[in-house]
Scaffold this motif. Structure first.
Motif, PDB file in Angstrom:
ATOM      1  N   PHE A  95      40.140  39.829  23.288  1.00  0.00           N
ATOM      2  CA  PHE A  95      38.841  40.506  23.265  1.00  0.00           C
ATOM      3  C   PHE A  95      38.227  40.440  21.869  1.00  0.00           C
ATOM      4  O   PHE A  95      38.915  40.670  20.876  1.00  0.00           O
ATOM      5  N   PHE A  96      36.939  40.118  21.777  1.00  0.00           N
ATOM      6  CA  PHE A  96      36.283  40.002  20.469  1.00  0.00           C
ATOM      7  C   PHE A  96      36.394  41.325  19.694  1.00  0.00           C
ATOM      8  O   PHE A  96      36.518  42.400  20.296  1.00  0.00           O
ATOM      9  N   VAL A  97      36.363  41.221  18.374  1.00  0.00           N
ATOM     10  CA  VAL A  97      36.448  42.408  17.517  1.00  0.00           C
ATOM     11  C   VAL A  97      35.284  42.375  16.539  1.00  0.00           C
ATOM     12  O   VAL A  97      34.974  41.327  15.957  1.00  0.00           O
ATOM     13  N   ARG A  98      34.650  43.518  16.379  1.00  0.00           N
ATOM     14  CA  ARG A  98      33.564  43.606  15.417  1.00  0.00           C
ATOM     15  C   ARG A  98      33.623  44.998  14.769  1.00  0.00           C
ATOM     16  O   ARG A  98      33.329  46.013  15.422  1.00  0.00           O
ATOM     17  N   SER A  99      34.022  45.045  13.517  1.00  0.00           N
ATOM     18  CA  SER A  99      34.083  46.315  12.788  1.00  0.00           C
ATOM     19  C   SER A  99      33.299  46.185  11.490  1.00  0.00           C
ATOM     20  O   SER A  99      33.369  45.162  10.828  1.00  0.00           O
TER      21      SER A  99
ATOM     22  N   PRO B 150      27.995  55.860   6.554  1.00  0.00           N
ATOM     23  CA  PRO B 150      28.985  55.710   7.627  1.00  0.00           C
ATOM     24  C   PRO B 150      28.324  55.114   8.868  1.00  0.00           C
ATOM     25  O   PRO B 150      27.096  55.151   8.990  1.00  0.00           O
ATOM     26  N   PHE B 151      29.138  54.564   9.751  1.00  0.00           N
ATOM     27  CA  PHE B 151      28.609  54.052  11.007  1.00  0.00           C
ATOM     28  C   PHE B 151      28.366  55.235  11.929  1.00  0.00           C
ATOM     29  O   PHE B 151      29.303  55.890  12.363  1.00  0.00           O
ATOM     30  N   LEU B 152      27.125  55.552  12.179  1.00  0.00           N
ATOM     31  CA  LEU B 152      26.813  56.720  13.002  1.00  0.00           C
ATOM     32  C   LEU B 152      25.609  56.423  13.871  1.00  0.00           C
ATOM     33  O   LEU B 152      24.526  56.136  13.372  1.00  0.00           O
TER      34      LEU B 152
ATOM     35  N   SER C 123      28.727  51.770  21.372  1.00  0.00           N
ATOM     36  CA  SER C 123      30.057  52.185  21.827  1.00  0.00           C
ATOM     37  C   SER C 123      30.968  52.472  20.630  1.00  0.00           C
ATOM     38  O   SER C 123      31.833  51.663  20.264  1.00  0.00           O
ATOM     39  N   THR C 124      30.765  53.637  20.034  1.00  0.00           N
ATOM     40  CA  THR C 124      31.458  54.033  18.805  1.00  0.00           C
ATOM     41  C   THR C 124      32.977  54.020  18.962  1.00  0.00           C
ATOM     42  O   THR C 124      33.516  54.654  19.866  1.00  0.00           O
ATOM     43  N   LYS C 125      33.634  53.300  18.047  1.00  0.00           N
ATOM     44  CA  LYS C 125      35.103  53.284  18.025  1.00  0.00           C
ATOM     45  C   LYS C 125      35.593  54.460  17.163  1.00  0.00           C
ATOM     46  O   LYS C 125      34.844  55.018  16.370  1.00  0.00           O
ATOM     47  N   TRP C 126      36.850  54.834  17.311  1.00  0.00           N
ATOM     48  CA  TRP C 126      37.490  55.879  16.488  1.00  0.00           C
ATOM     49  C   TRP C 126      36.626  57.147  16.443  1.00  0.00           C
ATOM     50  O   TRP C 126      36.472  57.780  15.382  1.00  0.00           O
TER      51      TRP C 126
ATOM     52  N   THR D 195      31.129  45.451  30.643  1.00  0.00           N
ATOM     53  CA  THR D 195      30.988  44.344  29.710  1.00  0.00           C
ATOM     54  C   THR D 195      30.476  44.874  28.382  1.00  0.00           C
ATOM     55  O   THR D 195      29.521  45.645  28.340  1.00  0.00           O
ATOM     56  N   LEU D 196      31.151  44.480  27.315  1.00  0.00           N
ATOM     57  CA  LEU D 196      30.756  44.887  25.964  1.00  0.00           C
ATOM     58  C   LEU D 196      30.277  43.632  25.244  1.00  0.00           C
ATOM     59  O   LEU D 196      31.021  42.641  25.183  1.00  0.00           O
ATOM     60  N   GLU D 197      29.045  43.653  24.770  1.00  0.00           N
ATOM     61  CA  GLU D 197      28.526  42.498  24.032  1.00  0.00           C
ATOM     62  C   GLU D 197      27.942  42.975  22.714  1.00  0.00           C
ATOM     63  O   GLU D 197      27.153  43.928  22.690  1.00  0.00           O
ATOM     64  N   CYS D 198      28.324  42.309  21.626  1.00  0.00           N
ATOM     65  CA  CYS D 198      27.738  42.623  20.326  1.00  0.00           C
ATOM     66  C   CYS D 198      26.277  42.192  20.344  1.00  0.00           C
ATOM     67  O   CYS D 198      25.949  41.117  20.850  1.00  0.00           O
ATOM     68  N   ALA D 199      25.409  43.040  19.804  1.00  0.00           N
ATOM     69  CA  ALA D 199      23.977  42.710  19.777  1.00  0.00           C
ATOM     70  C   ALA D 199      23.725  41.422  18.996  1.00  0.00           C
ATOM     71  O   ALA D 199      22.733  40.737  19.214  1.00  0.00           O
TER      72      ALA D 199
HETATM   73  N1  LIG Z   1      33.167  53.478  14.388  1.00  0.00           N
HETATM   74  C1  LIG Z   1      32.696  52.254  14.636  1.00  0.00           C
HETATM   75  N2  LIG Z   1      32.343  51.935  15.898  1.00  0.00           N
HETATM   76  C2  LIG Z   1      31.877  50.712  16.193  1.00  0.00           C
HETATM   77  C3  LIG Z   1      31.706  49.735  15.191  1.00  0.00           C
HETATM   78  C4  LIG Z   1      32.090  50.094  13.864  1.00  0.00           C
HETATM   79  O1  LIG Z   1      32.013  49.292  12.928  1.00  0.00           O
HETATM   80  N3  LIG Z   1      32.587  51.341  13.631  1.00  0.00           N
HETATM   81  N4  LIG Z   1      31.182  48.507  15.523  1.00  0.00           N
HETATM   82  C5  LIG Z   1      30.321  48.495  16.717  1.00  0.00           C
HETATM   83  C6  LIG Z   1      29.891  47.173  17.114  1.00  0.00           C
HETATM   84  S1  LIG Z   1      28.611  46.512  16.228  1.00  0.00           S
HETATM   85  C7  LIG Z   1      30.400  46.549  18.220  1.00  0.00           C
HETATM   86  S2  LIG Z   1      29.775  45.084  18.767  1.00  0.00           S
HETATM   87  C8  LIG Z   1      31.544  47.120  18.963  1.00  0.00           C
HETATM   88  C9  LIG Z   1      32.696  46.129  19.004  1.00  0.00           C
HETATM   89  O2  LIG Z   1      33.786  46.642  19.727  1.00  0.00           O
HETATM   90  P1  LIG Z   1      35.169  45.833  19.710  1.00  0.00           P
HETATM   91  O3  LIG Z   1      35.552  45.571  18.303  1.00  0.00           O
HETATM   92  O4  LIG Z   1      36.133  46.666  20.470  1.00  0.00           O
HETATM   93  O5  LIG Z   1      34.895  44.540  20.460  1.00  0.00           O
HETATM   94  O6  LIG Z   1      32.014  48.329  18.376  1.00  0.00           O
HETATM   95  C10 LIG Z   1      30.994  49.181  17.889  1.00  0.00           C
HETATM   96  N5  LIG Z   1      31.555  50.440  17.486  1.00  0.00           N
END
Ligand SMILES: Nc1nc2c(c(=O)[nH]1)N[C@H]1C(S)=C(S)[C@@H](COP(=O)(O)O)O[C@H]1N2
Ligand SMILES: [Mo]
Length: 388
Positions: free
Chosen positions: A75-79, A188-190, A233-236, A121-125
């Motif tokens: 699965f693609f990763v984008r952080s 921060p990413f918010l 879709s905010t991670k963490w 489906t999750l797609e990066c913009a």
């Molecule tokens: N906290 C946090 N959430 C985040 C991001 C991030 O950098 N930090 N990146 C976002 C972006 S731009 C995308 S495309 C998706 C990528 O999710 P994935 O790495 O699980 O594919 O997470 C999103 N959620």
């Protein structure tokens, strides 16, 4: 553990916008995270590394095509920032702001609530940014594979918010996360979403394809906003903050806007819903195939409108024939499609796929370039060679 060379260290700092002075000040945990990420030698060869750290990893079309569900390790990763140190045992999700009963949930609390498992489906913009024609756009030059489809298990955010109760002024839901830039000064990413969307179908997910949510993908808990581009879709996620107004964070106000050339940047529309799109996963660019019948296959996805049809052209757009769907339709999950084309003559051929949604919106021949390089849903063209 792998040590950073000075060169790698400075490259990383410059990618983070920290400059050489920043490198010296990078805290120990960030250096450690960087080393761990680089040590991800177990990373699948099917991932294309667009940036090593923070991780911008893209799935190859060949790997995407293997199954409608994209495995976690492909699965693609984008952080934006390093993966934060966030342990399941001490994890807390705070629900605060314009709610009647603010609450802190432990992971066990969340897990004890009724859960759902849904493919989305999750797609990066920025997927396809590298394929835009001029004017060139800055940012990671993704090809086709900053997209994937996974089964997400978790609790509906709406259920949680109905438990905590909403104040009448509640209009937007902000998501705070545990990640941050290694140095102060970087926002921060918010991001936030409208409360209607939050109450509708958003998931707080702790499992991905039946496994505990991998840390790279936001474990222990992330937000999944179905039908929206990935940045929503905010991670963490650590805090759900209910507010009267949308977040004015950098990543809302400046980032993720469709800034078209000549347009007023202040009026640039926000990047939100997925645009109708399809990719051909088979055959691949440059394939050599015999004359006769050829199976063309791929995926199509979109936002709320839903997919109506996919058509395939065996002759660079001269003629189109309908594809059939080879997977079920569920909301916001891509659908596999297939079409058999007949290739009578030898020589180069351009295959194309075009999806149309239920409002009649089709993929454009060329999506309109914008400064951020977002939302590239141009028709996919695959050049192959027909041999005897
Ligand atoms: N906290 C946090 N959430 C985040 C991001 C991030 O950098 N930090 N990146 C976002 C972006 S731009 C995308 S495309 C998706 C990528 O999710 P994935 O790495 O699980 O594919 O997470 C999103 N959620
Ligand atoms: Mo993204």
């Amino acid at each position: 553990m792998k040590r950073f060379t000075r060169r790698e260290f400075l490259d990383t700092c410059s990618r983070l916008g920290l400059g050489a002075a920043g490198a010296a000040a990078l805290p120990a945990w960030a250096r450690e995270a960087a080393a761990k990420a680089s040590a991800a030698a177990g990373r699948s060869a099917d991932l294309i590394v667009r940036n090593d750290w923070p991780e911008h990893w893209e799935t190859s079309l060949e790997a995407l095509g293997r199954s409608p569900i994209t495995p976690n390790d492909l699965f693609f990763v984008r952080s934006h920032f390093p993966v934060p140190p966030l342990a399941s045992e001490s994890y807390r999700l705070e629900v605060a702001g314009l709610v009647r009963r603010p609450f802190k949930f432990m992971l066990a609390d969340l897990r004890s609530l009724p859960d759902v498992e849904e493919a989305h489906t999750l797609e990066c913009a920025g997927n396809g940014r590298g394929l835009y024609h001029l004017p060139s756009t800055s940012g990671t030059q993704w090809g086709y594979g900053a997209v994937g489809n996974a089964r997400w298990t978790g609790v509906k955010l709406g259920d949680l918010l109905r438990d905590t109760g909403l104040a009448p002024e509640a209009k937007h839901v902000w998501f705070e996360a545990a990640d941050s830039a290694p140095l102060p000064g970087v926002p921060p990413f918010l991001r936030s979403i409208p409360v209607e969307k939050a109450l509708d179908d958003v998931i707080l997910a702790w499992r991905m394809n039946g496994e505990p949510l991998p840390r790279l993908h936001g474990g222990p808990v992330r937000v999944i906003v179905p039908g929206w581009y990935g940045m929503a879709s905010t991670k963490w996620v650590t805090k759900v903050r209910v507010e009267a107004t949308p977040s004015d964070n950098h990543f809302m106000a400046k980032g993720y806007r469709y800034a078209y050339p000549g347009g007023d940047p202040a009026q640039a529309p926000p990047v939100e819903e997925l645009r109708i799109k399809s990719v051909i996963t088979s055959p691949l660019e440059g394939a050599r195939v015999p004359t006769g019948r050829l199976r063309v296959a791929g995926f199509a996805w979109t936002g709320h409108a839903g997919i109506d049809r996919v058509e395939v052209s065996p002759d660079g757009g001269g003629s189109w024939l309908p594809a059939i769907f080879a997977s079920e339709e569920t909301p916001f999950a891509w659908r596999r499609w297939e079409a058999d084309v007949t290739l009578a003559a030898r020589g180069p051929v351009t295959l194309m796929a075009r999806a149309t949604d239920r409002t009649g919106e089709s993929q454009p021949a060329e999506a309109k370039p914008n400064a951020g390089g977002y939302g590239n849903n141009s028709i996919h063209r695959v050049k192959i060679d027909v041999q005897g």
